[in-house]
Design a protein around this motif. Structure first.
Motif, PDB file in Angstrom:
ATOM      1  N   GLN A 187       0.822  -1.198   0.000  1.00  0.00           N
ATOM      2  CA  GLN A 187       0.000   0.000   0.000  1.00  0.00           C
ATOM      3  C   GLN A 187       0.865   1.260   0.000  1.00  0.00           C
ATOM      4  N   LYS A 188       1.934   1.254   0.784  1.00  0.00           N
ATOM      5  CA  LYS A 188       2.849   2.401   0.796  1.00  0.00           C
ATOM      6  C   LYS A 188       3.510   2.573  -0.566  1.00  0.00           C
ATOM      7  N   ALA A 189       3.942   1.442  -1.151  1.00  0.00           N
ATOM      8  CA  ALA A 189       4.548   1.510  -2.477  1.00  0.00           C
ATOM      9  C   ALA A 189       3.541   2.019  -3.503  1.00  0.00           C
ATOM     10  N   HIS A 190       2.278   1.621  -3.341  1.00  0.00           N
ATOM     11  CA  HIS A 190       1.216   2.072  -4.239  1.00  0.00           C
ATOM     12  C   HIS A 190       1.101   3.590  -4.220  1.00  0.00           C
ATOM     13  N   GLN A 191       1.175   4.177  -3.035  1.00  0.00           N
ATOM     14  CA  GLN A 191       1.071   5.624  -2.906  1.00  0.00           C
ATOM     15  C   GLN A 191       2.225   6.321  -3.621  1.00  0.00           C
ATOM     16  N   ARG A 192       3.406   5.712  -3.579  1.00  0.00           N
ATOM     17  CA  ARG A 192       4.574   6.316  -4.213  1.00  0.00           C
ATOM     18  C   ARG A 192       4.531   6.186  -5.726  1.00  0.00           C
ATOM     19  N   ILE A 193       4.114   5.027  -6.228  1.00  0.00           N
ATOM     20  CA  ILE A 193       4.225   4.742  -7.655  1.00  0.00           C
ATOM     21  C   ILE A 193       3.131   5.407  -8.468  1.00  0.00           C
ATOM     22  N   TYR A 194       1.889   5.343  -7.995  1.00  0.00           N
ATOM     23  CA  TYR A 194       0.755   5.723  -8.834  1.00  0.00           C
ATOM     24  C   TYR A 194       0.239   7.140  -8.591  1.00  0.00           C
ATOM     25  N   ALA A 195       0.783   7.827  -7.615  1.00  0.00           N
ATOM     26  CA  ALA A 195       0.352   9.200  -7.347  1.00  0.00           C
ATOM     27  C   ALA A 195       1.544  10.138  -7.473  1.00  0.00           C
ATOM     28  N   PRO A 196       1.352  11.328  -8.038  1.00  0.00           N
ATOM     29  CA  PRO A 196       2.471  12.264  -8.132  1.00  0.00           C
ATOM     30  C   PRO A 196       2.969  12.626  -6.741  1.00  0.00           C
ATOM     31  N   SER A 197       4.266  12.537  -6.535  1.00  0.00           N
ATOM     32  CA  SER A 197       4.836  12.755  -5.203  1.00  0.00           C
ATOM     33  C   SER A 197       5.375  14.168  -5.021  1.00  0.00           C
ATOM     34  N   GLU A 242      22.347   9.463  -9.574  1.00  0.00           N
ATOM     35  CA  GLU A 242      22.016   8.046  -9.762  1.00  0.00           C
ATOM     36  C   GLU A 242      20.520   7.864 -10.008  1.00  0.00           C
ATOM     37  N   VAL A 243      19.693   8.599  -9.247  1.00  0.00           N
ATOM     38  CA  VAL A 243      18.241   8.529  -9.441  1.00  0.00           C
ATOM     39  C   VAL A 243      17.882   9.017 -10.843  1.00  0.00           C
ATOM     40  N   SER A 244      18.518  10.107 -11.262  1.00  0.00           N
ATOM     41  CA  SER A 244      18.251  10.672 -12.578  1.00  0.00           C
ATOM     42  C   SER A 244      18.619   9.686 -13.688  1.00  0.00           C
ATOM     43  N   GLU A 245      19.727   8.984 -13.520  1.00  0.00           N
ATOM     44  CA  GLU A 245      20.136   8.004 -14.527  1.00  0.00           C
ATOM     45  C   GLU A 245      19.113   6.882 -14.659  1.00  0.00           C
ATOM     46  N   ARG A 246      18.555   6.443 -13.528  1.00  0.00           N
ATOM     47  CA  ARG A 246      17.535   5.396 -13.575  1.00  0.00           C
ATOM     48  C   ARG A 246      16.302   5.886 -14.334  1.00  0.00           C
ATOM     49  N   TYR A 247      15.887   7.110 -14.058  1.00  0.00           N
ATOM     50  CA  TYR A 247      14.736   7.669 -14.761  1.00  0.00           C
ATOM     51  C   TYR A 247      15.033   7.840 -16.252  1.00  0.00           C
ATOM     52  N   GLN A 248      16.251   8.270 -16.580  1.00  0.00           N
ATOM     53  CA  GLN A 248      16.601   8.463 -17.982  1.00  0.00           C
ATOM     54  C   GLN A 248      16.559   7.146 -18.737  1.00  0.00           C
ATOM     55  N   ARG A 249      17.023   6.055 -18.104  1.00  0.00           N
ATOM     56  CA  ARG A 249      16.958   4.748 -18.748  1.00  0.00           C
ATOM     57  C   ARG A 249      15.505   4.341 -18.986  1.00  0.00           C
ATOM     58  N   PHE A 250      14.662   4.601 -17.983  1.00  0.00           N
ATOM     59  CA  PHE A 250      13.245   4.276 -18.136  1.00  0.00           C
ATOM     60  C   PHE A 250      12.650   5.038 -19.318  1.00  0.00           C
ATOM     61  N   HIS A 306       7.212  -2.502 -13.843  1.00  0.00           N
ATOM     62  CA  HIS A 306       8.382  -3.147 -13.249  1.00  0.00           C
ATOM     63  C   HIS A 306       9.597  -2.220 -13.302  1.00  0.00           C
ATOM     64  N   GLU A 307       9.847  -1.623 -14.467  1.00  0.00           N
ATOM     65  CA  GLU A 307      11.025  -0.749 -14.564  1.00  0.00           C
ATOM     66  C   GLU A 307      10.787   0.579 -13.854  1.00  0.00           C
ATOM     67  N   TYR A 308       9.576   1.124 -13.974  1.00  0.00           N
ATOM     68  CA  TYR A 308       9.310   2.395 -13.292  1.00  0.00           C
ATOM     69  C   TYR A 308       9.408   2.221 -11.781  1.00  0.00           C
ATOM     70  N   ARG A 309       8.907   1.115 -11.261  1.00  0.00           N
ATOM     71  CA  ARG A 309       8.980   0.850  -9.828  1.00  0.00           C
ATOM     72  C   ARG A 309      10.432   0.810  -9.354  1.00  0.00           C
ATOM     73  N   GLN A 369      11.648   4.460  -9.411  1.00  0.00           N
ATOM     74  CA  GLN A 369      10.948   5.395  -8.536  1.00  0.00           C
ATOM     75  C   GLN A 369      11.191   5.125  -7.061  1.00  0.00           C
ATOM     76  N   LEU A 370      11.365   3.879  -6.681  1.00  0.00           N
ATOM     77  CA  LEU A 370      11.549   3.574  -5.265  1.00  0.00           C
ATOM     78  C   LEU A 370      12.923   3.997  -4.743  1.00  0.00           C
ATOM     79  N   HIS A 371      13.805   4.479  -5.616  1.00  0.00           N
ATOM     80  CA  HIS A 371      15.072   5.063  -5.186  1.00  0.00           C
ATOM     81  C   HIS A 371      14.982   6.593  -5.094  1.00  0.00           C
ATOM     82  N   ASP A 372      13.834   7.131  -5.458  1.00  0.00           N
ATOM     83  CA  ASP A 372      13.629   8.584  -5.474  1.00  0.00           C
ATOM     84  C   ASP A 372      13.275   9.061  -4.067  1.00  0.00           C
ATOM     85  N   PRO A 373      14.026  10.022  -3.507  1.00  0.00           N
ATOM     86  CA  PRO A 373      13.694  10.518  -2.165  1.00  0.00           C
ATOM     87  C   PRO A 373      12.451  11.390  -2.123  1.00  0.00           C
ATOM     88  N   GLN A 374      11.865  11.688  -3.275  1.00  0.00           N
ATOM     89  CA  GLN A 374      10.611  12.443  -3.358  1.00  0.00           C
ATOM     90  C   GLN A 374      10.732  13.813  -2.697  1.00  0.00           C
TER      91      GLN A 374
END
Length: 317
Positions: A94-104, A198-206, A240-243, A246-251
């Motif tokens: 549920q916590k992961a759901h809040q992070r992934i599917y809603a703008p943080s 590092e977070v930016s690189e992950r997003y860029q790959r996505f 799968h890739e976005y998760r 995104q879970l490395h993003d400090p928001q």
């Protein structure tokens, strides 16, 4: 044909960076199974994972390990097995759901939250566990005993402190900028406390992987609609890739992030593709679940709140 192009794309994606089976099972439970009641028969899971080139032996091994780790519970009925998310695991999803599917990237009030403790007041294990948990929640370490975040989820922070049994040792305070002339701007802590490159690189790959997918779907949606199974495969790879990124993003608040922050671009790309895929993919999911269980439930109401609302995308003419 749209299906041919995207089938080739998905097969190339899987050959170049095949997902670990256990990790993909976790993605499926979060994105698909939890909104459908949090339980499914092993045979249904095997069928859902077959298009990814994963055989039944790997599926069985993965769910067994997830059960051993406390994520799933197994229930046997004759020769069949049903796997269900355990309550604690469901709360974490549920916590992961809040992070992934809603703008943080929420509005910021200019305050910072600091969590700190004295070394003598906490055990070595508690300190290690608390540090790990705080970093997972996006806090930055300013010392081995002090952590800071400009916009944390205070409810999650309170649960984190309680779960680690360290309320007796932890201090939580709110900070604001000092008017002193000879003092560094607190915003400079962003560069020093968070590995945003590092977070930016992950997003860029996505983005580089999935931007062509969106362009092709948009160009072909009316003339060559996706099959239900292909929509499901793309949706699963997308989340799968976005998760994982995104879970490395400090928001952090947008005000403290680089201009045109790539994390916001990645969220919007994921949102657009998901909305294109969700209706067709749900057909495949329900058809698969109901092969073994005719009463497999439809999605829970909260599912439709994903990515700002899926009601229009899910409407059936």
């Amino acid at each position: 044909m749209s299906d041919n192009f995207l089938h080739h794309w998905s097969q190339q994606y899987l050959s170049e960076q095949p997902p670990r089976t256990k990790s993909l099972v976790m993605t499926l439970f979060g994105d698909v199974i939890r909104p459908h009641g949090g339980a499914l028969w092993l045979g249904s899971l095997i069928q859902l994972l077959a298009p990814f080139g994963i055989n039944d032996r790997l599926v069985r091994t993965s769910v067994y390990r997830l059960a051993e780790e406390g994520w799933l519970s197994a229930q046997r009925e004759g020769r069949r097995s049903m796997y269900t998310l355990r309550p604690q695991a469901s709360r974490r999803f549920q916590k992961a759901h809040q992070r992934i599917y809603a703008p943080s990237y929420l509005a910021w009030n200019g305050q910072w939250t600091q969590v700190f403790f004295l070394s003598s007041s906490i055990s070595t294990k508690q300190r290690a566990d608390l540090r790990k948990a705080l970093l997972w929640e996006g806090f930055g370490a300013i010392s081995p005993f002090a952590f800071i975040h400009p916009n944390p989820d205070l409810h999650n922070l309170n649960e984190l402190i309680e779960h680690n049994h360290c309320a007796h040792a932890v201090y939580v305070s709110q900070l604001i900028e000092s008017p002193l002339e000879h003092s560094k701007d607190l915003s400079q802590l962003i560069q020093e406390c968070w590995q945003l490159d590092e977070v930016s690189e992950r997003y860029q790959r996505f983005i580089s992987h999935f931007k062509p997918v969106l362009a092709h779907i948009q160009a072909q949606a009316d003339t060559h609609p996706l099959s239900a199974e292909q929509a499901f495969v793309l949706r699963t790879l997308l989340i799968h890739e976005y998760r994982r990124a995104q879970l490395h993003d400090p928001q952090l608040p947008l005000e403290l992030l680089p201009k045109n922050w790539v994390g916001k671009q990645a969220y919007e790309l994921c949102q657009h593709i998901y909305r294109y895929l969700v209706k067709s993919s749900q057909i495949h999911i329900l058809d698969t679940l109901r092969l073994e269980d005719a009463n497999a439930p439809d999605v829970a109401s909260y599912f439709y709140d994903r990515f700002g609302g899926l009601y229009q995308d899910m409407a059936i003419a």
